[in-house]
Scaffold this motif. Structure first.
Motif, PDB file in Angstrom:
ATOM      1  N   UNK A  18      65.752  35.563   8.449  1.00 46.52           N
ATOM      2  CA  UNK A  18      65.037  35.342   7.183  1.00 46.52           C
ATOM      3  C   UNK A  18      65.993  35.184   6.004  1.00 46.52           C
ATOM      4  N   UNK A  19      65.623  34.280   5.066  1.00 50.57           N
ATOM      5  CA  UNK A  19      66.426  34.066   3.872  1.00 50.57           C
ATOM      6  C   UNK A  19      65.504  33.776   2.687  1.00 50.57           C
ATOM      7  N   UNK A  20      66.060  33.880   1.476  1.00 48.92           N
ATOM      8  CA  UNK A  20      65.261  33.670   0.272  1.00 48.92           C
ATOM      9  C   UNK A  20      64.719  32.253   0.173  1.00 48.92           C
ATOM     10  N   UNK A  21      65.455  31.274   0.733  1.00 48.01           N
ATOM     11  CA  UNK A  21      64.999  29.886   0.678  1.00 48.01           C
ATOM     12  C   UNK A  21      63.646  29.710   1.358  1.00 48.01           C
ATOM     13  N   UNK A  81      53.407  34.448   7.849  1.00 46.24           N
ATOM     14  CA  UNK A  81      54.853  34.220   7.781  1.00 46.24           C
ATOM     15  C   UNK A  81      55.445  35.006   6.621  1.00 46.24           C
ATOM     16  N   UNK A  82      54.724  35.011   5.494  1.00 40.22           N
ATOM     17  CA  UNK A  82      55.188  35.782   4.337  1.00 40.22           C
ATOM     18  C   UNK A  82      55.285  37.264   4.646  1.00 40.22           C
ATOM     19  N   UNK A  83      54.275  37.779   5.345  1.00 41.98           N
ATOM     20  CA  UNK A  83      54.302  39.193   5.721  1.00 41.98           C
ATOM     21  C   UNK A  83      55.431  39.484   6.706  1.00 41.98           C
ATOM     22  N   UNK A  84      55.665  38.541   7.630  1.00 43.14           N
ATOM     23  CA  UNK A  84      56.758  38.706   8.591  1.00 43.14           C
ATOM     24  C   UNK A  84      58.104  38.702   7.877  1.00 43.14           C
ATOM     25  N   UNK A  85      58.224  37.840   6.869  1.00 48.79           N
ATOM     26  CA  UNK A  85      59.473  37.794   6.084  1.00 48.79           C
ATOM     27  C   UNK A  85      59.709  39.132   5.377  1.00 48.79           C
ATOM     28  N   UNK A  86      58.663  39.654   4.737  1.00 51.31           N
ATOM     29  CA  UNK A  86      58.802  40.929   4.030  1.00 51.31           C
ATOM     30  C   UNK A  86      59.130  42.060   5.008  1.00 51.31           C
ATOM     31  N   UNK A  87      58.513  42.026   6.188  1.00 52.90           N
ATOM     32  CA  UNK A  87      58.794  43.059   7.185  1.00 52.90           C
ATOM     33  C   UNK A  87      60.240  42.967   7.670  1.00 52.90           C
ATOM     34  N   UNK A 117      66.758  46.184   5.171  1.00 46.13           N
ATOM     35  CA  UNK A 117      67.063  47.168   4.127  1.00 46.13           C
ATOM     36  C   UNK A 117      67.133  48.575   4.719  1.00 46.13           C
ATOM     37  N   UNK A 118      66.184  48.869   5.608  1.00 47.64           N
ATOM     38  CA  UNK A 118      66.181  50.189   6.250  1.00 47.64           C
ATOM     39  C   UNK A 118      67.430  50.401   7.095  1.00 47.64           C
ATOM     40  N   UNK A 119      67.899  49.327   7.737  1.00 42.79           N
ATOM     41  CA  UNK A 119      69.102  49.441   8.548  1.00 42.79           C
ATOM     42  C   UNK A 119      70.321  49.744   7.680  1.00 42.79           C
ATOM     43  N   UNK A 120      70.388  49.075   6.530  1.00 47.54           N
ATOM     44  CA  UNK A 120      71.494  49.333   5.599  1.00 47.54           C
ATOM     45  C   UNK A 120      71.436  50.763   5.080  1.00 47.54           C
ATOM     46  N   UNK A 121      70.228  51.190   4.701  1.00 50.11           N
ATOM     47  CA  UNK A 121      70.070  52.561   4.209  1.00 50.11           C
ATOM     48  C   UNK A 121      70.406  53.576   5.295  1.00 50.11           C
ATOM     49  N   UNK A 122      70.094  53.238   6.524  1.00 55.20           N
ATOM     50  CA  UNK A 122      70.416  54.120   7.639  1.00 55.20           C
ATOM     51  C   UNK A 122      71.934  54.294   7.770  1.00 55.20           C
TER      52      UNK A 122
END
Length: 317
Positions: free
Chosen positions: A169-172, A241-247, A253-258
């Protein structure tokens, strides 16, 4: 450019603008105007007594799909569409239909031009056309095929986007999702009023459309209804697709925080020890020990390795 196609029981014959009066002797004629000039529009308006308001709609454009009943003929605006440079282009097609003639006006619509060329080559029984109202249906059906083609292209884009969101996933992709939503709204704005005007025809309020051709318009209505349902389905898929992107973003983000949490858990105890013995108070007996430094290092190593082993055992890292 004006092209004229006249039909009788045996053949279809093509005429040019100069032979218009001769063509009018045939039972049914189709006059196709491609990007007509002012003189051509004026000629048609005067010869067929077209209402000036209908001709103004043709000239100024910007009309929604509709049917206007002028008693002796119907004036119809319908939208054709296609993808060009990743954008949906809407083209207005104008149709005048009476009990003897059909006039189509457009900006070189590919499907209409191909239909005209194919019909001009027909001979024998295949050239028998069941009146201008059947031609009216036939062009409607060809234009409705454009809707299916464009929706198929949109569906392919949605499928590709779903795969890419799952992989990386990317912002584009957010911009692509917004573009797909706009495309679906554009398509719906053309199909919905077209479905409504076909429904008006099927209610029998326009006598110029014969009962024997109603069955064909029912087929168009069913086709357009299916397309409206597909648009709703595709809207749901884009939202998914939008919900999948956010998930996916949340999971990253959770992985980074972990990772940060694990690092903080490991390095906080030795940092605490180092900060205590770095306070430089006058009365700290450990500072004078000869083995104080190696003991501090060993202690910091132990308090770092213990949480690491614990987290490893729990499967956190």
């Amino acid at each position: 450019m004006m092209r004229i196609l006249a039909f009788n029981k045996q053949s279809a014959r093509e005429f040019d603008q100069r032979s218009l009066e001769e063509a009018l002797n045939y039972p049914s004629i189709w006059i196709d105007l491609v990007s007509p000039s002012e003189l051509e529009l004026q000629l048609i308006q005067e010869r067929f007594k077209l209402h000036h308001l209908a001709v103004e709609d043709v000239v100024h454009k910007g009309q929604s799909p509709k049917v206007d009943d002028y008693t002796d003929y119907l004036f119809t605006v319908v939208h054709s569409m296609k993808f060009a440079e990743e954008k949906i282009l809407i083209e207005e097609v104008f149709l005048f239909v009476s009990d003897r003639w059909l006039i189509s006006i457009h900006s070189d619509n590919k499907r209409i031009s191909e239909t005209f060329t194919r019909m001009s080559k027909m001979t024998g029984p295949s050239a028998q056309v069941r009146g201008p109202d059947f031609l009216y249906y036939f062009l409607f059906d060809k234009i409705a095929d454009d809707y299916s083609t464009v929706l198929n292209d949109v569906e392919e884009k949605i499928a590709l986007l779903e795969e890419r969101v799952e992989e990386n996933p990317s912002k584009e992709m957010l911009h692509e999702m917004d573009g797909l939503r706009r495309d679906l709204i554009t398509i719906r704005r053309s199909i919905w009023p077209t479905l409504k005007l076909v429904g008006d025809i099927l209610r029998g309020i326009y006598p110029l459309v014969s009962d024997q051709n109603m069955v064909y318009f029912r087929d168009i209505r069913d086709h357009l209804t299916q397309l409206i349902e597909l648009i709703e389905v595709y809207h749901g898929r884009v939202n998914s697709v939008g919900q999948l992107y956010l998930a996916s973003v949340a999971a990253s983000t959770n992985q980074v925080m972990k990772i940060f949490t694990v690092l903080a858990t490991i390095f906080l105890p030795p940092t605490l020890i180092a900060s205590i013995y770095g306070m430089n108070f006058a009365h700290m007996p450990e500072l004078r020990w000869e083995v104080g430094y190696p003991i501090s290092l060993m202690l910091m190593f132990l308090v770092s390795i213990i949480p690491y082993v614990y987290l490893k055992k729990k499967g956190v890292i």
